[in-house]
Structure formats: C-alpha cells, structure tokens
Write an enzyme that holds these catalytic residues in place. Sequence first.
Site, short mmCIF file in Angstrom:
data_model
loop_
_atom_site.label_atom_id
_atom_site.label_comp_id
_atom_site.label_asym_id
_atom_site.label_seq_id
_atom_site.Cartn_x
_atom_site.Cartn_y
_atom_site.Cartn_z
N SER A 14 39.23 39.67 37.44
CA SER A 14 40.62 39.34 37.75
C SER A 14 40.68 37.99 38.43
CB SER A 14 41.22 40.40 38.67
OG SER A 14 42.47 39.96 39.19
N LYS A 15 41.72 37.21 38.09
CA LYS A 15 41.91 35.92 38.75
C LYS A 15 42.13 36.08 40.24
CE LYS A 15 43.93 33.56 34.73
NZ LYS A 15 45.12 32.83 34.22
N ARG A 16 42.52 37.30 40.64
CA ARG A 16 42.75 37.54 42.06
C ARG A 16 41.44 37.63 42.84
NH1 ARG A 16 46.54 40.71 39.38
NH2 ARG A 16 48.72 40.18 39.81
N GLN A 17 40.33 37.80 42.08
CA GLN A 17 39.03 37.78 42.74
C GLN A 17 38.72 36.33 43.12
OE1 GLN A 17 37.37 40.84 39.45
NE2 GLN A 17 35.78 39.97 40.73
#
Length: 523
Positions: free
Chosen positions: A277-280
């Site tokens: 995930s880009k949120r990582q």
Amino acid sequence: MLSLKNSISLRFIKQIVYQRYASTQVRVRFAPSPTGHLHLGGLRTALYNYLYARHQNGKFLLRIEDTDQTRLVPGAMESLIEDLQWAGIEIDEGPGSKVKGSYGPYIQSQRTKLYLYHVETLLQNGSAYRCFCTERRLELLRKEALRTRQVPKYDNKCRYLSQKQIAELLGKSAPFCIRFKLNDYEVPLNDLIYGPVHHNVSQNEGDPVIMKSDQFPTYHFANVVDDHMMAITHVFRGVEWQISTTKHLLLYRAFGWEPPKFGHLPLLVNADGTKLSKRQGDIGIKSFREKGYFPTALLNYVVSAGGGFPHEQFTKPKVYSLGELSEKFTIENVNSHPSRLNPDLLDEFNRLQIIDLLNSEDATEALVENVQHLVKTTYPTETNLDLNSTHILNILKWSSKRLTFIKDLTAPKLSFLWVKPTSYKIEAITKEQMGTLIESLEKEEFEKDHLNSVLKNYCQQNNVKFPTLMKCLRSALSGLKEGPGVAEMMEILGKRVTLQRLSDAVVLGDADGRNMKKGDRIG
C-alpha cells in the site's frame, strides 16, 4: 465547443500518425501521475519496461499523466525523475531525457488540443456522444443502484438524445462531457504474461467519460491517444489495469488504429501475502534511499520477486548490474502470480553490493570518498578524525559481511573507528609495561578470540589485573567508557591503527600531552 480541428495543424497530426505506423523499433513507456513520490510498485513497472526496451535495443519513454489537475502534488514530477535516475534507469525520451524526442510534448496537460482533435473524430464517426447529465442526476443513479444492491453505473441516457435535443441543449450552453459508446463486442486480449484474457466491459459499466466538461481528457482516452501518437509498441503495467485494457482496445478499434501489445505485471505483495500500500511509508523509493540501500541492490530485490529471468539466477543471492539484468531479461519468464517480497533478501543484496564494490578498484575509490564525506558530516566539529584511505578500506572489508548499510559505520557505538582519542584516563599501567605489550602485539594475529588469550596471558605474566588492562586499552583506543569489547575493537581497527593509537597513548600520556618517563604511570 470541441470543433477544434481547424485550430490544430493537420500537417502536425498526420506527421505523428505516420511516425506511429512507420516505427519498427520497440518503444515502451512509463506513465506515472505526479500525485506523490515513486514507490516500489512504480519502480517495478518502470524497471520492467526499461529492461524489455534495453533487451530489444528499443526506447524507454517517460510520460507524465497529469490530466487530473485536482490531485497534482508540486514537485512530484521532479522527484519521480530523480528517483529513476538514482536507480540508473535512463530516460530516452520525455522529461529528464538528455535528448529532445520527436513525439512530445511528454506531459499530458500540454497535449490538450491533440485530445480535442481526436475526440471530435469519435463524435463524427458515432463512437462517442455528448452527455448533458448533471452531477445531481448521476448521484441519484448511484444511490438508487446501492439501494437495489446493483453495481452503480451510468444508464447511457444521453446516448439516445436526438439531434434536435442536442442542438437545443447546446443552444442553452448546457455543460456537457463526452462519453464513449461501449458495445457487447469483446475485443480479445492476448496478454504477454497472463495469456488470453476475456472481459466484456459493457456488462459491468456504463459508457465511460473520455472528455470532461473542463476539456481535460480522462485517463483512458488520453492513454490510448498518447500510446498511439508516441508509437508505443508494447505496454507493460500493473495487473490492476488489465480490465481497463479491454476498454482501451475498444477505443483503438473505434479509431481504426493498431493497438500495441500488452503485458500486465502481477501484484507486488508483502512477505505475508498482503498487498503493498502507498500508505506504507517504507515502500517509497525515497525511504529506501534514506535508509542507505544501493540502487542496484533495490533493483535486484524487485526482480528476484517478480521473475523475468531463468529460475536458477536467484537460487543463490548475487547482485547483477542493470546491464546484466537487461541482457538476461525475457518477458516470457515474468511471473503471473503475486510477487512476494522478502526484506531479508534486500539486506543481503545490499551487503553483497558492498563486497562487489570493494572488488572494483574504481568503485572502491568512490566508496572510500563516500565514507570520508559521511564521517565528516557525522562529526562536523571533530578535528582529530582518522580518514586515512587505507584505514577506511580495512574497515570496509571488515564491515562488508557484518553491516547492511555503509552509514552504519557512523553509529555512535562505532565512533572509535573515526574519532581518535585526545585524552586518556589510564591507571596502573606504566610506560614500560605498555611498550612491552605493543612489542608483543606486533607479532600476533589480530583476531578477536586470539587477542583475548594474548591479553589474558600478558596480565598473568606482568602481574596486571585484566579489568584494569581492559579499561586502559579502551581509553587508549577510543577514549570511550563503553563500546565493543576491547579485543573486538582491536580486530576492527586492525594491527596498524591499534598499535599506532597505543603508541600515541604512551607518548601523549595524559590530556596535557606531556611525555612520560620510564616508570611513569599513564594518567
């Protein structure tokens, strides 16, 4: 509103169309949106396009897809280019290229007239139509679909407007977008990675918008027009775009254009199978750079998970250069199942890269200079740094099988490697005893366990308490109260530096720097 053919040079349009069909060279593109920093999935897409192009002696293009102006992040394009260049991925055409390509501009927001020209073509041949539906009506359709547990989609109402109705709405200056007419014809997709793929897009979607009311194209339309106009021969992108590709093939058919060949790359997933995930925060290329990974190590990490090479290539970890990867890469060997990433393997690749650099004379020189800069940056106020090239090289050889990052060499517990002590707190050891120890150490092998035995024997033979000697040597070697064991410290520093620092302690004696006389005690 959209009758703009006369405002665009037909000669320019025809020239580009001719170039598209005249191109026999492999041409691929990486087409990110400048909505954030490059992450691991984006790097994988760019890398596989680049490897295919280089293997086929083709061209790698960078195209910036910025038609969604509401999501743009200032500086994102420049950051993307910087990360690609850091990774060694050379851009043949597009922003960041040293050569001005003949298929530009390569930023979509600078190509709007071209899209208006081609949407007019679809309006005229009946493949597209003006949609006057308001946002309120579309929202009501979505709510009704959710209420009845159906998939929300446009009901294609404006497809059936009469010419009289359209003229009346245009006369009232009613805002409109342009939609593309989907049909039940299923254009076959022979995916270069997944094989035959079937998906009838009209069963699950209403007619998609291809030109918004602000005269900016949607992703699907601009993507097709640009790939055609830029003579793209092969498209490699993430598998999440596979369903959209069948829609794109309908657009190619509506234009009467030959589509490029498509290959969809499998998902990159974490070691436990969960989706990246880009949120990582730790999957951004900037994060890997800041941690201290070498670009080649990161590239090998990506391809070791995704395939594209003979299976035996990664059975034993080895770092391959970008040129070697390009030479061995084949699209037939790319995995069609999710690619699991193993972080431990990335660390191993980084350690192997350090070893490879130490085996190259040119690379070693650059590595030593890098360490010198790193040490000076870490200890900006220290005036007594040991930056001798031979010393640095010995430290690098010692660390190559122990440390993951070069910057770990400047960790506080290893400050003794670089900061030479300027004062000593040494008790119960005379100058004569220290001299005897130095003479005996000159004949010994500098290996931790062996040195421990030598120091213990010395204490027994010279009636010196072992803890006292250790405290004395630690002060002479590092000036620190804590850190690695003394024998380990001696092994790391090596014989030359160890003996030099012990000799300095004998000469300097104490913080005032006065010379000692025979029988004097250090400190």
